[in-house]
Write an enzyme that holds these catalytic residues in place. Sequence first.
Site, PDB file in Angstrom:
ATOM      1  N   THR A 122       0.831  -1.206   0.000  1.00 30.76           N
ATOM      2  CA  THR A 122       0.000   0.000   0.000  1.00 30.76           C
ATOM      3  C   THR A 122       0.864   1.253   0.000  1.00 30.76           C
ATOM      4  OG1 THR A 122      -1.689  -1.192   1.252  1.00 30.76           O
ATOM      5  CG2 THR A 122      -1.859   1.200   1.195  1.00 30.76           C
ATOM      6  N   THR A 123       1.906   1.275   0.837  1.00 24.81           N
ATOM      7  CA  THR A 123       2.804   2.426   0.914  1.00 24.81           C
ATOM      8  C   THR A 123       3.560   2.619  -0.387  1.00 24.81           C
ATOM      9  OG1 THR A 123       3.064   1.879   3.261  1.00 24.81           O
ATOM     10  CG2 THR A 123       4.577   3.510   2.364  1.00 24.81           C
ATOM     11  N   TYR A 161     -13.014  -3.687  -1.507  1.00 25.82           N
ATOM     12  CA  TYR A 161     -14.207  -3.202  -2.207  1.00 25.82           C
ATOM     13  C   TYR A 161     -15.306  -4.258  -2.319  1.00 25.82           C
ATOM     14  CZ  TYR A 161     -17.315  -0.819  -5.404  1.00 25.82           C
ATOM     15  OH  TYR A 161     -18.434  -0.239  -5.957  1.00 25.82           O
ATOM     16  N   TYR A 202      -2.727 -10.077   4.765  1.00 27.83           N
ATOM     17  CA  TYR A 202      -2.712  -8.687   5.216  1.00 27.83           C
ATOM     18  C   TYR A 202      -4.133  -8.244   5.518  1.00 27.83           C
ATOM     19  CZ  TYR A 202      -1.778  -3.596   4.950  1.00 27.83           C
ATOM     20  OH  TYR A 202      -1.691  -2.253   5.214  1.00 27.83           O
ATOM     21  N   ARG A 226      -8.855   0.158   5.140  1.00 25.40           N
ATOM     22  CA  ARG A 226      -8.702   0.379   3.698  1.00 25.40           C
ATOM     23  C   ARG A 226      -9.581  -0.547   2.861  1.00 25.40           C
ATOM     24  NH1 ARG A 226      -4.602   3.540   1.442  1.00 25.40           N
ATOM     25  NH2 ARG A 226      -3.089   4.396   2.914  1.00 25.40           N
ATOM     26  N   LYS A 255      -0.100  -9.884   8.559  1.00 24.79           N
ATOM     27  CA  LYS A 255       0.147  -8.497   8.920  1.00 24.79           C
ATOM     28  C   LYS A 255      -1.180  -7.964   9.406  1.00 24.79           C
ATOM     29  CE  LYS A 255       1.307  -3.911   7.096  1.00 24.79           C
ATOM     30  NZ  LYS A 255       1.582  -3.094   5.886  1.00 24.79           N
ATOM     31  N   ILE A 296       5.627  -4.699   9.839  1.00 18.62           N
ATOM     32  CA  ILE A 296       5.819  -4.202   8.472  1.00 18.62           C
ATOM     33  C   ILE A 296       5.537  -2.711   8.570  1.00 18.62           C
ATOM     34  CG2 ILE A 296       5.068  -4.296   6.076  1.00 18.62           C
ATOM     35  CD1 ILE A 296       4.492  -7.242   6.443  1.00 18.62           C
TER      36      ILE A 296
END
Length: 297
Positions: A45-46, A108, A134, A139, A162, A209
Amino acid sequence: MNLDGTHVAMVTPLDKDNNVNEEEYRNLIDFLIEGGVEGILAAGTTGESATMSHDEHQKVIDIMVDQVNGRALTIAGAGSNATSEAMDLVKYAENAGADTALVITPYYNKPQQSGLYDHFKLLNDSNDIPIIAYNVPSRTGIDLSVNSIINIAKLDNIVAIKEANPDLNKLATVFNELEKQDLSKDFTVLSGNDSLTLPMIAQGARGVISVVANVLPKETSLMVRNALEGNYDEARVLSNDLFDLMDVMFIEASPAPAKRALNLMGKNVGGLRMPLKEMSEENDVILQEIMKKYDLI
């Protein structure tokens, strides 16, 4: 698989044309490894994976594996809201030589818990590469339940999670169930929130992480190592010292603050891809004041 320690959710350096800047990507990897981190995550994501093409996604995985060259663990971001796309990315990560793949819960779609389990089971059954699940409900709009976490922990190739749900009560239940079902030795929990890394390690997590490690890899790694070694007094001091920087990394949508901080440090990681925008002037002032506190600028 030993996942103990600090793994960096890397930003993706971009050039002036908004393309992946390979030279700066390699430079940033070296900076992070020299800072003592145990692992590098590409295309998370980052790393702005949501705005990458598949070719770019594959490119940054290839760059990471090549540049790390065995000096740290390599983690390839390989998630998608479509199971078929996640399958392709996990297979690519495996063929590229990454040590493990990070797979986000499908976003989503808001699948049922049974659908989440089937998603991870299919990836487990179709690939040999170890997979880190994850869970980041802020999000994705979906939270991997305790029962689902325990069920995927029983799958041979799902080696870790994570966990970015900040509910420490939920986490305590997860650890209790892992212990009861004799799964804790073969399934690792990693923090997905920098500010909660220390309390999560106290509960049983084995590392993080991290976003803040993009900026202060040495200090983040030292805090995590102290915690894992049971030196909680030292780890608490380090965690408290890092808190303001951890906090400001999310003053706006990540990775905007992390990229701005690195650019201010002379790392030349470039801008952001739309729809993300540069930080507001007000928040930029706050970021710079905090960076001055850490002698980063």
